[in-house]
Design an enzyme around this catalytic site. Sequence first.
Site, short mmCIF file in Angstrom:
data_model
loop_
_atom_site.label_atom_id
_atom_site.label_comp_id
_atom_site.label_asym_id
_atom_site.label_seq_id
_atom_site.Cartn_x
_atom_site.Cartn_y
_atom_site.Cartn_z
N ALA A 73 19.24 -5.71 38.61
CA ALA A 73 18.57 -6.67 37.73
C ALA A 73 19.01 -6.52 36.28
CB ALA A 73 17.06 -6.49 37.84
N THR A 74 19.36 -5.30 35.85
CA THR A 74 19.81 -5.12 34.47
C THR A 74 21.07 -5.94 34.21
OG1 THR A 74 18.82 -2.93 34.22
CG2 THR A 74 20.67 -3.46 32.79
N ALA A 202 17.31 -5.11 44.64
CA ALA A 202 16.91 -4.70 45.99
C ALA A 202 15.99 -3.49 46.00
CB ALA A 202 18.16 -4.40 46.82
N HIS A 203 16.16 -2.57 45.04
CA HIS A 203 15.48 -1.28 45.18
C HIS A 203 14.00 -1.31 44.84
CE1 HIS A 203 15.04 0.43 40.98
NE2 HIS A 203 15.82 -0.60 40.74
N CYS A 328 12.87 3.83 33.07
CA CYS A 328 14.01 4.05 32.18
C CYS A 328 13.59 4.64 30.84
CB CYS A 328 14.75 2.74 31.94
SG CYS A 328 13.72 1.45 31.24
#
Length: 384
Positions: A73-74, A202-203, A328
Amino acid sequence: MQRPIYLDNHATTPLDERVLEAMLPYFRESFGNPASVGHFYGWEAEAAVKMARSAIAAGINADPAEIVFTSGATEANNLAIKGIAEAYHQRGRHLITVQTEHNAVLDPCRYLESLGFAVTYLPVQPDGLIDLQVLEQALRDDTILVSVMMANNEIGVLQPIAAIAKICRDRQIIFHTDASQAIGKVPINVQTMQIDLMSLTAHKVYGPKGIGALYVRRSPSRIAIAPQMHGGGHERGMRSGTIYVPQIVGFAKAIELAIASQIPEQQKSLELRQHLWQRLKTLDNIQLNGHPTQRLAGNLNISFSGIKGAALMLALQPIVAISTGAACSSAQTKPSHVLTALGHSPELAHASIRFGIGRFNTLAEIGQVADQIINILPSLQRHL
């Protein structure tokens, strides 16, 4: 040694065994490169990617050609925000986002400011929702992009995405949403919600790390994206790089599983969340962060006044794995920008814990965590 109970499912989720089973053949015998179109191994890999792209597209009511694979996504957020800025800068140089966005959106916006773009960072109300009137007032003739995340990664708040997208569509402004926390947990239909760009990973949905996607609308009018990675013209020129077939297959399987069991799974998460909140809200000096109902079923973010969240986490470490906020930035000493945007003082923001309930959690685990917090909290409060 017994492993702690895992309640940090907004940071990442464990890989579902069924996802792993689907991926394994593409690490071993079906190892071809989809770009190798001259032989069987390439055709086999290409077919697997095509099926996965179709499955992910079906999960959000998109066309398979609108799915662009990324590393997560980043990267999808960077591709959307920087790609739109570069492609449409002659039309305008103003973007709008929200103060509570993930840094994967905020940092690209700050980067664009350094290049001369103007960015408006919308405030949120005390419950974490944006005010649609404030959004409308922020729109300008040179606004080219609005980016608002679907589900907040810290407080779980679900923004009114369809209403935001309609405002943008009526003004012919491109709308992007980071749906990495929402996919598989809430219904998503990019057509009826009028979404132009959407980032996925996905994660967060029991799939593998290192794979994501950007939905890029092609109809009724095609969205242009300037690529941010060059070197082969993969993904129809929008994202070069050898396609990671096992990850893509796992991504699709994870999305399929989540959508197939979405209603019962989210109902279970909601019941576990409500049970935990009912146990904890009897404690003194406790506060729920974010809208009480318009939030992800498995999200509970609480401020425990008079203590530091890190101290509570440390005391609970042998029992439960939890977080004070975004994975993060969990090692940083600064207070959460999401909680300060709600109006919290730095002290109250530091006193907050995020509980992320997921697919494999049980009522017994939730009860054990509640017991430990109720037992530990008074002694922590006495020492501060």
